[in-house]
Scaffold this motif. Sequence first.
Motif, short mmCIF file in Angstrom:
data_model
loop_
_atom_site.label_atom_id
_atom_site.label_comp_id
_atom_site.label_asym_id
_atom_site.label_seq_id
_atom_site.Cartn_x
_atom_site.Cartn_y
_atom_site.Cartn_z
N GLY A 228 -3.50 -2.36 0.00
CA GLY A 228 -2.39 -1.56 -0.48
C GLY A 228 -1.07 -2.28 -0.57
N PHE A 229 -1.01 -3.52 -0.08
CA PHE A 229 0.25 -4.27 -0.16
C PHE A 229 0.57 -4.52 -1.63
CE2 PHE A 229 -1.52 -5.05 3.98
CZ PHE A 229 -0.42 -4.89 4.82
N PRO A 230 1.84 -4.35 -2.00
CA PRO A 230 2.19 -4.34 -3.42
C PRO A 230 2.46 -5.72 -4.02
CG PRO A 230 4.10 -3.79 -2.11
CD PRO A 230 2.98 -4.00 -1.13
N ALA A 231 2.30 -5.79 -5.32
CA ALA A 231 2.80 -6.92 -6.10
C ALA A 231 3.95 -6.36 -6.94
CB ALA A 231 1.71 -7.47 -6.99
N THR A 232 4.70 -7.24 -7.58
CA THR A 232 5.81 -6.78 -8.41
C THR A 232 5.38 -6.72 -9.88
OG1 THR A 232 7.43 -7.65 -6.89
CG2 THR A 232 8.17 -7.33 -9.14
N TYR A 233 5.59 -5.56 -10.49
CA TYR A 233 5.32 -5.36 -11.92
C TYR A 233 6.62 -4.87 -12.57
CZ TYR A 233 0.38 -5.24 -10.50
OH TYR A 233 -0.86 -5.54 -9.97
N PRO A 234 6.74 -4.99 -13.89
CA PRO A 234 7.99 -4.57 -14.53
C PRO A 234 8.38 -3.12 -14.20
CG PRO A 234 6.65 -5.79 -16.09
CD PRO A 234 5.82 -5.63 -14.85
N ASN A 235 7.39 -2.22 -14.09
CA ASN A 235 7.70 -0.81 -13.79
C ASN A 235 7.43 -0.44 -12.34
OD1 ASN A 235 8.29 -0.52 -16.52
ND2 ASN A 235 6.17 0.04 -16.99
N SER A 236 7.26 -1.41 -11.47
CA SER A 236 6.94 -1.11 -10.07
C SER A 236 7.53 -2.21 -9.21
CB SER A 236 5.42 -1.04 -9.90
OG SER A 236 5.08 -0.54 -8.62
N LYS A 237 8.71 -1.91 -8.63
CA LYS A 237 9.40 -2.93 -7.84
C LYS A 237 9.45 -2.46 -6.39
CE LYS A 237 11.15 -5.62 -11.35
NZ LYS A 237 11.19 -4.92 -12.59
N PRO A 238 8.45 -2.84 -5.61
CA PRO A 238 8.32 -2.33 -4.24
C PRO A 238 9.23 -3.07 -3.26
CG PRO A 238 6.53 -3.81 -4.73
CD PRO A 238 7.36 -3.74 -5.98
N SER A 239 9.25 -2.57 -2.01
CA SER A 239 9.95 -3.27 -0.93
C SER A 239 9.29 -4.63 -0.72
CB SER A 239 9.84 -2.50 0.38
OG SER A 239 10.12 -1.14 0.20
N PRO A 240 10.06 -5.63 -0.24
CA PRO A 240 9.48 -6.96 0.01
C PRO A 240 8.47 -6.93 1.16
CG PRO A 240 11.86 -6.95 0.42
CD PRO A 240 11.50 -5.57 0.02
N LEU A 241 7.49 -7.83 1.10
CA LEU A 241 6.41 -7.89 2.09
C LEU A 241 6.88 -7.91 3.55
CD1 LEU A 241 3.57 -10.34 0.98
CD2 LEU A 241 3.50 -7.84 1.19
N LEU A 264 -4.38 -6.05 15.35
CA LEU A 264 -4.17 -5.59 13.98
C LEU A 264 -4.93 -6.48 13.00
CD1 LEU A 264 -0.37 -4.76 14.07
CD2 LEU A 264 -2.22 -3.14 13.58
N GLU A 265 -5.25 -5.86 11.88
CA GLU A 265 -5.98 -6.58 10.84
C GLU A 265 -5.56 -5.96 9.52
OE1 GLU A 265 -10.23 -7.23 11.72
OE2 GLU A 265 -10.43 -5.42 10.50
N CYS A 266 -5.48 -6.78 8.46
CA CYS A 266 -5.22 -6.22 7.14
C CYS A 266 -6.18 -6.85 6.15
CB CYS A 266 -3.76 -6.46 6.70
SG CYS A 266 -3.33 -8.19 6.43
N GLU A 267 -6.36 -6.20 5.03
CA GLU A 267 -7.29 -6.70 4.02
C GLU A 267 -6.69 -6.53 2.63
OE1 GLU A 267 -10.66 -4.47 5.46
OE2 GLU A 267 -9.97 -2.63 4.51
N PRO A 268 -5.63 -7.30 2.32
CA PRO A 268 -4.99 -7.17 1.02
C PRO A 268 -5.90 -7.68 -0.10
CG PRO A 268 -4.13 -9.07 2.19
CD PRO A 268 -5.01 -8.33 3.16
N GLY A 269 -5.82 -6.98 -1.23
CA GLY A 269 -6.42 -7.46 -2.47
C GLY A 269 -5.28 -7.78 -3.42
N ARG A 270 -4.77 -6.72 -4.06
CA ARG A 270 -3.70 -6.86 -5.05
C ARG A 270 -2.52 -7.69 -4.55
NH1 ARG A 270 -2.80 -3.57 -9.06
NH2 ARG A 270 -4.03 -1.93 -8.10
N GLY A 271 -2.01 -7.35 -3.36
CA GLY A 271 -0.80 -8.00 -2.86
C GLY A 271 -0.96 -9.50 -2.68
#
Length: 395
Positions: A228-241, A264-271
């Motif tokens: 669920g960690f975000p990447a930056t897209y032109p129409n989607s500017k999320p908070s920084p990692l 803790l553990e995370c499993e980013p794909g997109r981000g």
Amino acid sequence: MAQLARKTQVVTSYTDAPALAAACMPDDALFCVNTAALEARLAQFQAGFPGCVSYAVKANPSPQVIAALAAAGLRHWDTASVQEMAAVRAIQPAARFHYHNPVKSRHEILAAYSRFGCRRFAADAPEEIQKIADIVGSDNDVEIAVRFVLPRERSSSAHDFSTKFGAPEPVAAELLADIARRGYQPVLTFHPGSQSRTPAVYVRHIEAAARIARTAGVTIARLNVGGGFPATYPNSKPSPLPEFFSAIAEATKRCFSGTRLPMLECEPGRGLVANAMSLLTRVKLVCSDADDAFINDGVYGGLMEFMQVPELQPPYRVIRNGEVLTGPTKPWKVFGPTCDPLDVLPVRLDLPLDLREEDYIEFGTLGAYGLATATRFNGYGEHDIVAVDKVFNGA
Ligand SMILES: *Cc1c(COP(=O)(O)O)cnc(C)c1O
């Protein structure tokens, strides 16, 4: 195109997509990959995330991406199928697998456990826990992660993940207690939805995880905060990692104070992978009067996610003779290469007034769910992957 190796082999590397287009004039759509960008992003996760970082292979299972992450030191892989385990093991024989698809057949559980040495499974139903128990018996190295779900908040992510998987809180508590009673390592996990916009959604889930553990009377071994960690897209500017990482660390300390803190553990794909690839397409036909353009890839290929989630529209630019075109534009309707009328981009693209046959259109930020979801419909969709030193991401 002849000088480009098919599929998995990168023969050489180009400065960027315009240089590649000028040198090779590829007639089939292909992906450009920048493995240095990928390594840098992994380093950001490894330095900042307060726990173990794994990679959700489904976001991009290409050998180039797996090999680059393996070379950069990644050891844990979140896989949704036995086929993904095989693809990773072919590159990293000592890979550690997490099988976090909540629904697995008995054959798949057995193959994961005995062929791939997988000891971490997810479940969201008592029937699934029973299947895992039937196969792994009394092996108390096995971890079973209860996937729980909260009622969705509309604004939390671009891509809702709460409609298919996940046990509601009271059920999750019962499942967790059952796992502990059976002697397996009790773990909690969630997926906040892909492209989460702010850290608040993780905090809400960590608070719920603490409630579930308390209700169950179980000290959890691990808390897996999903992807669920975000990447930056032109129409989607999320908070920084880093804001996500510190909010996760802080919430875990606060919510689990007085008990042993879960690892803790995370499993980013997109981000992790979105920024590492672009898609280079070519214009096949221009009908200027109708503002119609036909290109050699579309929603059945590398641009499928764009149709499903318009917020994830990739950045794009037009290339001719090795140069990026600037100047006046108009909105064009852009069709993909298949004979299906649904194969059209969901919004018009602003492209040059004098767009021409054999121009290239490069779409950026397609490292996640681009190549991964491309179909072979109408014979298209077998993309070459070519290394570049600089990859377009709209910035
Ligand atoms: C899809 C998925 C991920 C990766 O999600 P992203 O939004 O791409 O980060 C991680 N974990 C699980 C269990 C998934 O299903």
